[in-house]
Design an enzyme around this catalytic site. Structure first.
Site: not given
Ligand code: SAM
Length: 301
Positions: A42, A103, A123, A151-152, A172
């Site tokens: 994520h 991250s 993402e 989807d991660g 995350d």
């Molecule tokens: N890891 C990043 C950092 O520390 O800088 C912050 C990530 S933020 C908390 C969570 C991100 O996950 C969001 O940008 C959201 O759009 C994305 N997201 C939500 N569901 C997801 C999924 N199933 N797969 C991938 N990305 C997803």
């Protein structure tokens, strides 16, 4: 779904905890000469402006990185905090903190081109994944970094075990959807079967919701069942006195925002517990706002 934008929260207390730990884990893994794989399920947008409309609206970095930088701790930080502040400084060569690395950029800054370390980013958000791609392009990192708008949790399955046989998975999510908590636990369970020696790092919000309380417990059980060591750290900056109180009579109390979060690591570096036990009390002394503040570092396995 997709109402969460990390830009509103970049550099807040939760990012301080998460990115401090992330740096420690990646540094530990890259201390050996063999290549590693880092998967960020994520990823977010990758880079954030601390003076943008997003950041100004919430002002969360004021209670996070900006407060830390302005404190006496910045002059004499314990090692984990020193590594974190040093890395943030490399993104702000003119001194004034304007850019905050997410991250993907935190990890990438520590990876090595010569030994072919690899970073895989997922993402889903249409805008943030585009921004991420634009930001990563500027790195000219070539094959070192790959981005997928997928989807991660699903995408991770195809990457384990990594060819390098060493590495980190950072999970995350934004936890906008309640079943993210369950998906995290299943993802760890499944991934440990495929890549048992990998390091896994999960971030989660400490909020009054049963799933959020349950998650670290489930992760402890899963790690213990798999016979893997784990580490769990939480940071609670407490309620801000002004935020909690009503602005004018009759106006509803303002929402206090996120006050606490945790990170859970499976197969953590053996040095991390002691380093966090030194760093977190010092960080809390700066970021703590009062009622409810505290920190915990525990380990097992
Ligand atoms: N890891 C990043 C950092 O520390 O800088 C912050 C990530 S933020 C908390 C969570 C991100 O996950 C969001 O940008 C959201 O759009 C994305 N997201 C939500 N569901 C997801 C999924 N199933 N797969 C991938 N990305 C997803």
């Amino acid at each position: 779904m997709f109402s969460y934008r990390h830009g509103f929260h970049a550099g807040n207390h939760a990012d301080v905890l998460k990115h401090m730990v992330l740096i420690a884990v990646v540094k530990h893994l890259t201390a050996k000469p063999t290549p590693i794989s880092v998967v960020d399920t994520h990823a977010g947008a990758g880079l954030y402006r601390l003076d943008s409309e997003f950041a100004d609206t919430s002002g969360e970095a004021q209670d996070g990185i900006l407060k830390l930088l302005a404190s006496p701790l910045a002059a004499e930080p314990p090692p984990l905090v020193a590594d974190y502040l040093e890395l943030i400084a490399t993104f702000n060569p003119k001194g004034k903190p304007r850019i905050y690395p997410g991250s993907p950029f935190v990890s990438q800054a520590l990876l090595r081109q010569d030994v072919k370390d690899r970073l895989s980013l997922f993402e889903l958000h249409p805008t943030d994944s585009k921004s991420l791609a634009t930001h990563v392009e500027q790195l000219n990192a070539g094959r070192q970094v790959t981005i997928k708008r997928e989807d991660g949790f699903e995408g991770l399955r195809g990457l384990l075990p990594p060819v390098q046989r060493r590495g980190l998975v950072l999970i995350d999510p934004s936890y906008e959807i309640k079943n993210d908590y369950g998906r995290v636990a299943l993802c760890i369970q499944d991934s440990l079967k495929k890549f048992a020696t990998g390091t896994y790092m999960v971030w989660y919000p400490v909020i009054p919701r049963p799933e959020a309380h349950e998650l670290p417990r489930r992760l402890k059980t899963l790690s213990n069942q798999a016979g893997k060591p784990w580490l769990h750290a939480t940071l609670n900056i407490g309620q801000s006195p002004e935020r909690a109180k009503s602005l004018t009579p009759g106006e509803p109390t303002r929402r206090p925002g996120l006050t606490a979060s945790g990170v859970f690591i499976v197969n953590p570096p053996h040095t991390l517990k002691a380093a966090l036990q030194q760093a977190l009390p010092a960080v809390l002394e700066v970021l703590g706002r009062g009622r409810g503040q505290g920190q915990v570092v525990e380990a097992g396995g």
